[in-house]
Design a protein around this motif. Structure first.
Motif, PDB file in Angstrom:
ATOM      1  N   GLY A 197       3.870  -0.814   8.426  1.00 45.47           N
ATOM      2  CA  GLY A 197       3.844  -1.896   7.447  1.00 45.47           C
ATOM      3  C   GLY A 197       4.577  -1.568   6.164  1.00 45.47           C
ATOM      4  N   GLN A 198       5.513  -0.599   6.230  1.00 43.24           N
ATOM      5  CA  GLN A 198       6.288  -0.203   5.034  1.00 43.24           C
ATOM      6  C   GLN A 198       7.536  -1.089   4.945  1.00 43.24           C
ATOM      7  N   HIS A 199       7.328  -2.338   4.557  1.00 49.20           N
ATOM      8  CA  HIS A 199       8.417  -3.314   4.678  1.00 49.20           C
ATOM      9  C   HIS A 199       9.542  -3.107   3.665  1.00 49.20           C
ATOM     10  N   GLY A 200       9.203  -2.648   2.461  1.00 52.07           N
ATOM     11  CA  GLY A 200      10.258  -2.367   1.480  1.00 52.07           C
ATOM     12  C   GLY A 200      11.155  -1.243   1.971  1.00 52.07           C
ATOM     13  N   PHE A 205      13.659   2.856  11.174  1.00 55.26           N
ATOM     14  CA  PHE A 205      13.250   1.498  10.790  1.00 55.26           C
ATOM     15  C   PHE A 205      11.983   1.095  11.545  1.00 55.26           C
ATOM     16  N   ARG A 206      11.997   1.331  12.861  1.00 59.19           N
ATOM     17  CA  ARG A 206      10.835   0.944  13.680  1.00 59.19           C
ATOM     18  C   ARG A 206       9.578   1.681  13.233  1.00 59.19           C
ATOM     19  N   ALA A 207       9.727   2.966  12.931  1.00 62.27           N
ATOM     20  CA  ALA A 207       8.574   3.770  12.481  1.00 62.27           C
ATOM     21  C   ALA A 207       8.026   3.220  11.163  1.00 62.27           C
ATOM     22  N   MET A 242       1.828   8.528   9.554  1.00 59.23           N
ATOM     23  CA  MET A 242       2.673   8.717   8.360  1.00 59.23           C
ATOM     24  C   MET A 242       3.434  10.035   8.409  1.00 59.23           C
ATOM     25  N   GLU A 243       2.816  11.051   9.029  1.00 62.42           N
ATOM     26  CA  GLU A 243       3.479  12.365   9.047  1.00 62.42           C
ATOM     27  C   GLU A 243       4.779  12.339   9.849  1.00 62.42           C
ATOM     28  N   SER A 244       4.766  11.602  10.975  1.00 61.02           N
ATOM     29  CA  SER A 244       6.001  11.546  11.781  1.00 61.02           C
ATOM     30  C   SER A 244       7.064  10.713  11.068  1.00 61.02           C
TER      31      SER A 244
END
Ligand SMILES: [Fe+2]
Length: 144
Positions: free
Chosen positions: A117-120, A110-112, A1-3
């Motif tokens: 799983g952050q689809h929104g 987008f890939r990150a 999440m940090e990156s």
């Protein structure tokens, strides 16, 4: 999440810098095609500026804070500031390069987001990539 947080802040600062440059070109463009260029830059800066608040709030929703000062933006942005008064064609070329760069940046962030799983969020980032694809198309076509 940090990156992801870091990549989002860089993309946000870059998008703000891109917005400001399009507005700067809108104000200062000159030449025989002034009305068209003035309007093209307006369409671009208005679209990008319209995405800024949602972008900031998407970042907040991931649990981190949003940069919002020229100092932080200049540290984070990957879109170089323009301080010169350029001829119209140079403005179009530079903004096209920057828009292509924004597309690439959104492709990577987008890939990150997808990996976490952050689809929104990734949906929003995909829409920004798409918006820049359209800005690049308009700029590229104007340069032909
Ligand atoms: Fe205006």
């Amino acid at each position: 999440m940090e990156s992801l947080h870091k990549a989002l802040k860089i993309a946000f600062a870059s998008e703000y810098a891109f917005y400001l440059k399009a507005h700067y070109f809108h104000w200062n463009v000159e030449g025989p095609n002034f009305p068209q260029y003035h309007e093209l830059f307006a369409n671009i800066y208005e679209e990008v500026y319209g995405s800024i608040d949602k972008f900031a709030e998407e970042i907040r929703a991931t649990g981190t804070y949003t940069p919002g000062s020229f100092t932080r933006f200049s540290i984070l942005s990957q879109i170089d500031d323009e301080t010169q008064l350029l001829p119209a064609e140079s403005m179009l070329i530079e903004l096209l390069e920057d828009s292509d760069r924004m597309q690439e940046m959104f492709r990577i962030v987008f890939r990150a987001a997808e990996e976490l799983g952050q689809h929104g969020l990734s949906d929003f980032l995909a829409s920004r990539q798409d918006a820049h694809a359209k800005h690049s198309w308009m700029l590229r076509s104007t340069l032909k």
